[in-house]
Scaffold this active site. Structure first.
Site, PDB file in Angstrom:
ATOM      1  N   GLY A  50     105.563  25.695   6.081  1.00  0.00           N
ATOM      2  CA  GLY A  50     105.622  24.481   5.265  1.00  0.00           C
ATOM      3  C   GLY A  50     106.127  24.789   3.874  1.00  0.00           C
ATOM      4  CG  ASP A 169      95.977  12.705  -2.657  1.00  0.00           C
ATOM      5  OD1 ASP A 169      96.466  11.589  -2.347  1.00  0.00           O
ATOM      6  OD2 ASP A 169      96.671  13.721  -2.831  1.00  0.00           O
TER       7      ASP A 169
END
Length: 375
Positions: A50, A169
């Site tokens: 990633g 979040d």
């Protein structure tokens, strides 16, 4: 089972150029032009899995733990003060939290030079995929899948909230999964203490999962904002598309009111901001739609639970504990196996008005706690 194919084609891992540095204590890899310097307890196979604005994430073998881990390199971690504080906050939180549904911290790799380091390397449990990838895929999800994902998310959130922490979040990409469908909450960089009536600064998170009290700039929000995010994630999981995909702030509020109705005066009772109240009062009037009619394919008990999560007034929104006890999750709910955090997390380190050098030193100290042999 969730299908989560990782690694290079045919299961073969490429070998990346590397050199041994700092007297044999570190190895520096060249990952497609990115330097990745880690201690020698980390061994191949190493594989990039990633990347983001912060840097790159690689899976690599930790010989001490005898397991594959995910190592995130945060490049130039101290260039931006707020980002540096986020990194320190996340490290401290992950070291404090210990729960099956929260990503586990494995290491903060000590930098070779205490005073001259600019990159931070954090190792966590390695997972296979995230909920965003699963939702976007064409993989079928059963009712059991959806229930199990929601149960684990709420179970982890109960623990987080009991530590006096608001995540702030929550979104599908911050919910990591493995092939056994185990779910772990990650990315605590925006987490905050749960102190009612304390003025909390406005911040930028993914708009689609943001509670109405945040959209209306309420400064004294509570852990109820996380419950709202769970409701949005839940419907996205069921529907395979975001519930409120607002293009901007104003559009986001419009989408909320078109589905959930224009807030009434009692809905707005939590708001102290008169400008926000005036703004809401001049919006076009919409009745609250019946979610069961809008989403007829969704389980009626699931709709009932989501309805309680997507309550406009946060004081009337269902709590995590109440959600866990809802009939939709009856076959999974076990109060005796839904632990709380024994010691609340302290954000005191942020109250001191710490400077960049202090943050750097505190991150170094965190690395030494996990690697005392480098002291």
């Amino acid at each position: 089972m969730v299908d989560a194919n990782m690694g290079a084609a045919g299961g073969q891992f490429p070998e990346f150029p590397n050199i041994v540095t700092h007297g044999g204590q570190y190895v520096q890899y060249d990952i497609f032009g990115n330097f990745f310097e880690i201690t020698t307890k980390y061994r191949p196979p190493i594989m990039p899995i990633g990347r983001g604005a912060y840097g790159i994430v690689c899976s690599v073998f930790n010989a001490e733990l005898n397991e594959m881990v995910a190592v995130k390199k945060i490049a130039n971690a101290f260039d931006n003060y707020m980002d540096a504080k986020r990194t320190l906050r996340e490290i401290k939180l992950l070291r404090h939290l210990d729960h099956e549904n929260v990503i586990g911290l494995r290491d903060v790799i000590p930098p070779p030079l205490r005073r001259e380091f600019s990159d931070v390397y954090i190792a966590t449990e390695l997972m296979d995929t995230d909920l965003h990838q699963i939702i976007r895929s064409n993989q079928g999800l059963s009712e059991d899948h959806c229930q199990y994902f929601m149960y684990q998310l709420l179970r982890g959130l109960k623990y987080i909230h009991s530590a006096n922490v608001i995540h702030r979040d929550l979104k599908p990409s911050n919910l990591l999964l493995n092939a056994n469908c185990d779910l772990k909450i990650c990315d605590f960089g925006l987490a905050r203490p749960n102190l009612e009536n304390e003025n909390m600064t406005e911040y930028v998170v993914t708009r689609w999962y943001r509670a109405p009290e945040l959209l209306l700039n309420s400064s004294d929000y509570t852990e109820a904002i996380d419950v709202w995010s769970v409701g949005c994630i839940f419907m996205e999981l069921m529907n395979r598309k975001p519930l409120f995909a607002g293009k901007d702030h104003v559009h986001q509020i419009r989408l909320l009111t078109e589905l959930l109705g224009t807030p009434t005066e009692s809905d707005l009772s939590f708001l102290r901001n008169e400008d926000a109240k005036r703004y809401i009062r001049q919006l076009p009037q919409h009745p609250r739609q019946q979610l069961a009619k809008v989403f007829p394919h969704v389980n009626s008990l699931a709709i009932e639970l989501v309805d309680k999560m997507l309550t406009l007034n946060p004081t009337g929104r269902i709590t995590v504990e109440e959600a866990l006890a809802h009939p939709y999750l009856a076959k999974l709910h076990d109060a005796a196996d839904e632990p709380v955090c024994p010691v609340p997390f302290s954000f005191d380190f942020e109250q001191q008005g710490i400077g960049e050098e202090q943050i750097k030193d505190m991150i170094y100290q965190e690395a030494l706690v996990l690697n005392p042999e480098y002291a």
